[in-house]
Design a protein around this motif. Sequence first.
Motif, mmCIF file in Angstrom:
data_model
loop_
_atom_site.group_PDB
_atom_site.id
_atom_site.type_symbol
_atom_site.label_atom_id
_atom_site.label_comp_id
_atom_site.label_asym_id
_atom_site.label_seq_id
_atom_site.Cartn_x
_atom_site.Cartn_y
_atom_site.Cartn_z
ATOM 1 N N LYS A 113 0.818 -1.219 0.000
ATOM 2 C CA LYS A 113 0.000 0.000 0.000
ATOM 3 C C LYS A 113 0.847 1.263 0.000
ATOM 4 O O LYS A 113 0.417 2.302 -0.483
ATOM 5 C CB LYS A 113 -0.947 -0.002 1.206
ATOM 6 C CG LYS A 113 -1.895 -1.189 1.235
ATOM 7 C CD LYS A 113 -2.727 -1.282 -0.033
ATOM 8 C CE LYS A 113 -3.752 -0.166 -0.131
ATOM 9 N NZ LYS A 113 -4.614 -0.316 -1.326
ATOM 10 N N GLN A 127 -0.982 -4.687 2.884
ATOM 11 C CA GLN A 127 -2.367 -5.025 3.214
ATOM 12 C C GLN A 127 -2.593 -6.521 3.033
ATOM 13 O O GLN A 127 -2.139 -7.110 2.046
ATOM 14 C CB GLN A 127 -3.320 -4.249 2.314
ATOM 15 C CG GLN A 127 -4.787 -4.438 2.638
ATOM 16 C CD GLN A 127 -5.666 -3.636 1.707
ATOM 17 O OE1 GLN A 127 -5.607 -3.774 0.490
ATOM 18 N NE2 GLN A 127 -6.474 -2.762 2.282
ATOM 19 N N MET A 158 -3.416 -4.137 7.952
ATOM 20 C CA MET A 158 -2.127 -3.810 7.333
ATOM 21 C C MET A 158 -1.016 -3.931 8.383
ATOM 22 O O MET A 158 -1.264 -3.746 9.570
ATOM 23 C CB MET A 158 -2.124 -2.399 6.749
ATOM 24 C CG MET A 158 -3.086 -2.176 5.604
ATOM 25 S SD MET A 158 -2.753 -0.609 4.726
ATOM 26 C CE MET A 158 -2.998 0.574 6.064
ATOM 27 N N LYS A 178 4.331 0.423 -5.099
ATOM 28 C CA LYS A 178 2.959 0.447 -4.606
ATOM 29 C C LYS A 178 2.062 -0.411 -5.492
ATOM 30 O O LYS A 178 2.171 -0.374 -6.721
ATOM 31 C CB LYS A 178 2.440 1.886 -4.564
ATOM 32 C CG LYS A 178 1.044 2.005 -3.974
ATOM 33 C CD LYS A 178 0.595 3.456 -3.918
ATOM 34 C CE LYS A 178 -0.827 3.544 -3.359
ATOM 35 N NZ LYS A 178 -1.309 4.950 -3.291
ATOM 36 N N ASN A 179 1.210 -1.215 -4.865
ATOM 37 C CA ASN A 179 0.253 -2.133 -5.506
ATOM 38 C C ASN A 179 0.878 -3.431 -6.013
ATOM 39 O O ASN A 179 0.159 -4.282 -6.556
ATOM 40 C CB ASN A 179 -0.510 -1.444 -6.642
ATOM 41 C CG ASN A 179 -1.446 -0.365 -6.121
ATOM 42 O OD1 ASN A 179 -2.040 -0.509 -5.055
ATOM 43 N ND2 ASN A 179 -1.569 0.721 -6.871
#
Length: 198
Positions: A113, A127, A158, A178-179
């Motif tokens: 995240k 997460q 998280m 991120k992601n």
Amino acid sequence: MFTGIIEGTVNLKKISKNKNNFSYIFSCKLPVKKKDIGTSISINGVCLTLVKFSKKKRNNDLYFDISPETLKITNLINSKVGDFFNIEKSLKFGDEIAGHFVQGHVDDIGKIKSFIKIKNSWQIWIQIKSKFKKFLITKGSVSVNGISLTINNIKNNMFRVDIIPHTFNKTNLNKLKKNSTVNIEYDLLIKFLKQNVK
């Protein structure tokens, strides 16, 4: 069984399908011998069996057969040729236990995240599925892509890990953002206690 102390990274060279299974070929600088065939090797925290290898001039090609079930429950399903993966050979009698016991049985796929550099370290918030939050303990251990890490903070579903330069440079964390998805294996001892102690 593994320790979560990564020995290096491997590059995904080829993916091929054979009936219902898949074969993944990784290019690797890690030395392997004939006696290693049939042994367990952790790839991104997934326990896989080395079925064969071939020696090249600079690297070795490592061959693994991967079932649809393994693909379904790990981030290997999102892998592409050229991606980098963490590698660790299985623990042998007399080896130093420098991380924590990692089985190579992935419990969850987490999503990064946030990925922030703070001075000489990196803070990563990951997460997870809410049902696994019970396995998170501050200052407890967790395996992320096969890396033994310490949980430093928890918020809702998280958790935060802090990465030192050595770990960042030696693993595939430096390829993530991120992601990105990561394989999560929760601490074996915590899982045992939570499931067996009322």
